[in-house]
Motif scaffolding. Structure first.
Motif, short mmCIF file in Angstrom:
data_model
loop_
_atom_site.label_atom_id
_atom_site.label_comp_id
_atom_site.label_asym_id
_atom_site.label_seq_id
_atom_site.Cartn_x
_atom_site.Cartn_y
_atom_site.Cartn_z
N UNK A 138 -19.21 -3.10 -49.07
CA UNK A 138 -19.55 -1.80 -49.65
C UNK A 138 -20.40 -1.95 -50.89
N UNK A 139 -20.21 -3.06 -51.62
CA UNK A 139 -20.98 -3.34 -52.83
C UNK A 139 -21.33 -4.83 -52.84
N UNK A 140 -22.49 -5.15 -53.40
CA UNK A 140 -22.93 -6.55 -53.50
C UNK A 140 -23.34 -6.82 -54.94
N UNK A 141 -22.89 -7.95 -55.47
CA UNK A 141 -23.24 -8.39 -56.81
C UNK A 141 -24.09 -9.65 -56.70
N UNK A 142 -25.25 -9.64 -57.31
CA UNK A 142 -26.11 -10.82 -57.35
C UNK A 142 -25.57 -11.75 -58.44
N UNK A 143 -24.88 -12.81 -58.02
CA UNK A 143 -24.22 -13.69 -59.00
C UNK A 143 -25.23 -14.46 -59.85
N UNK A 144 -26.47 -14.51 -59.44
CA UNK A 144 -27.49 -15.19 -60.23
C UNK A 144 -28.00 -14.30 -61.37
N UNK A 145 -27.80 -13.01 -61.22
CA UNK A 145 -28.33 -12.07 -62.21
C UNK A 145 -27.27 -11.53 -63.16
N UNK A 146 -25.99 -11.72 -62.84
CA UNK A 146 -24.94 -11.14 -63.68
C UNK A 146 -23.67 -11.97 -63.57
N UNK A 147 -22.84 -11.94 -64.61
CA UNK A 147 -21.53 -12.56 -64.56
C UNK A 147 -20.67 -11.75 -63.59
N UNK A 148 -20.10 -12.43 -62.60
CA UNK A 148 -19.40 -11.73 -61.53
C UNK A 148 -18.25 -10.88 -62.05
N UNK B 77 -17.19 -3.68 -64.93
CA UNK B 77 -18.01 -2.53 -65.31
C UNK B 77 -17.88 -1.42 -64.28
N UNK B 78 -17.78 -1.81 -63.02
CA UNK B 78 -17.67 -0.83 -61.95
C UNK B 78 -16.23 -0.36 -61.76
N UNK B 79 -15.29 -1.29 -61.93
CA UNK B 79 -13.87 -0.99 -61.70
C UNK B 79 -13.07 -1.55 -62.86
N UNK B 80 -12.94 -0.80 -63.94
CA UNK B 80 -12.28 -1.31 -65.15
C UNK B 80 -10.85 -1.79 -64.93
N UNK B 81 -10.16 -1.24 -63.93
CA UNK B 81 -8.78 -1.68 -63.66
C UNK B 81 -8.72 -2.97 -62.85
N UNK C 109 -13.70 -16.06 -62.45
CA UNK C 109 -13.87 -14.94 -61.53
C UNK C 109 -12.61 -14.10 -61.44
N UNK C 110 -11.44 -14.75 -61.61
CA UNK C 110 -10.16 -14.05 -61.49
C UNK C 110 -9.94 -13.03 -62.61
N UNK C 111 -10.79 -13.03 -63.65
CA UNK C 111 -10.70 -11.99 -64.68
C UNK C 111 -10.94 -10.61 -64.10
N UNK C 112 -11.55 -10.57 -62.90
CA UNK C 112 -11.83 -9.28 -62.25
C UNK C 112 -10.64 -8.75 -61.48
N UNK C 113 -9.54 -9.51 -61.42
CA UNK C 113 -8.37 -9.09 -60.64
C UNK C 113 -7.41 -8.32 -61.54
N UNK C 114 -6.89 -7.23 -61.04
CA UNK C 114 -5.94 -6.41 -61.81
C UNK C 114 -4.65 -7.19 -62.07
N UNK C 115 -3.91 -6.83 -63.10
CA UNK C 115 -2.59 -7.45 -63.31
C UNK C 115 -1.71 -7.27 -62.07
#
Length: 324
Positions: free
Chosen positions: A206-216, A222-226, A244-250
């Motif tokens: 549904x969404x794609x992040x260019x890992x070369x252009x941004x910190x994953x 930024x898109x999903x603060x939770x 990368x696991x910083x993007x995972x919710x508690x």
């Protein structure tokens, strides 16, 4: 027969195409005329000596796990397959029998698939008949990728309302995992290099992040603060997974197939797993469009060393396949 052969540990540079004696099937084994062999990073990892302590290679060594081909001969006691059957699947090098036992029971072993002929254990669930509508190249791309993606999908309660970040979505396992996850109704966020983004979206992301252009992790937050419910890591090693696991919710989960993996309670290592009927299910999903074909580059057997060099040194989207 012709085969890719290594006579010592090393990088892809120790590989050569040679004429070697064709293997012979013993009791419970089949000899397959290989029509297509798909390459995997694990081929080079074994060759490097990284697994030497638990699975010392015997030289000369023929690499390759994934294949599609035709049964040339069935050994004594084989009833599951017969000469002329079209088959596909995977086998691991015989010295890796202990690791192969973790993949399937009985373990699936081979003499090496990047060759004109290879021997396999006939009763292993990591082998199956190839449906007539599934061409050999497509069939050869399915086993390791699909039999790793399926356990990942089984490892969590994916479905509508769940968000999952797939890191390394454009590789072989990613091109199987993304559509399988999307088919559950989960919201898939995938990482890919810029040029691979459209293909990954076509797989169901549904969404794609260019890992070369941004910190994953930052881009996800930024898109999903939770944060997301689950991270599926296909490429990062060691502490890079934790970044990368910083993007995972508690309370969320981290699933990884890459070694070494960080030793943390919320990180689960998922291994390739072949259950009876899994390959048939993957073939059916490939035929009905649930599993779209990955990008494929094909090589003649005489160019197989170059294929391994490309695997080792170039960005690879999808699969590299040798055609003996």
């Amino acid at each position: 027969m012709k085969a890719v052969v290594a006579r010592e540990y090393g990088t892809h540079e120790v590989l050569a195409v040679e004429d070697v004696p064709a293997p012979r099937p013993g009791p419970g084994q089949i000899l397959v005329r290989v029509r297509a062999a798909s390459l995997n990073p694990a081929d080079l990892r074994m060759l490097s000596g990284a697994e030497r302590a638990s699975a010392p290679l015997e030289f000369p060594h023929v690499p390759g796990n994934d294949f599609a081909g035709t049964v040339a001969e069935a050994g004594p006691g084989v009833t599951r397959f017969a000469a002329g059957d079209e088959v596909f699947g995977l086998g691991m090098p015989r010295p890796a029998a202990a690791a192969a036992a973790l993949v399937s029971s009985p373990p699936s072993l081979t003499t090496g698939t990047v060759a004109e002929y290879a021997v396999f254990e006939a009763d292993a669930p990591a082998l199956a008949l190839r449906p007539a509508g599934l061409d050999p190249v497509r069939a050869a791309t399915l086993p390791t990728a699909g039999l790793t993606a399926l356990p990942l999908v089984r490892a969590d309660a994916f479905g509508p309302g769940r968000t999952v970040l797939v890191v390394g979505a454009s590789g072989g396992v990613g091109t199987a995992a993304v559509p399988l996850l999307a088919a559950t109704g989960a919201h898939v966020i995938a990482t890919a290099a810029g040029g691979d983004g459209e293909h990954v979206r076509g797989l169901g992301a549904a969404e794609v992040i260019d890992y070369r252009a941004a910190d994953t992790a930052e881009a996800v937050l930024e898109r999903r603060p939770d944060g997301v419910d689950t991270l599926i890591n296909l490429v990062l090693r060691g502490d890079d997974v934790l970044e990368a696991a910083r993007a995972v919710r508690p309370g969320g989960r981290v699933l990884t197939i890459a070694f070494p993996a960080p030793e943390r309670d919320d990180v689960r290592i998922v291994l390739t797993d072949a259950r009876p009927g899994d390959l048939d299910a993957l073939a059916a999903k490939a035929l009905d469009g649930t599993l779209p074909p990955p990008p494929v580059r094909t090589y003649a057997l005489d160019d197989a060393v170059r294929a391994y060099a490309d695997l080792a040194t170039r960005h690879t989207a999808g699969k590299l396949v040798v055609l003996p």
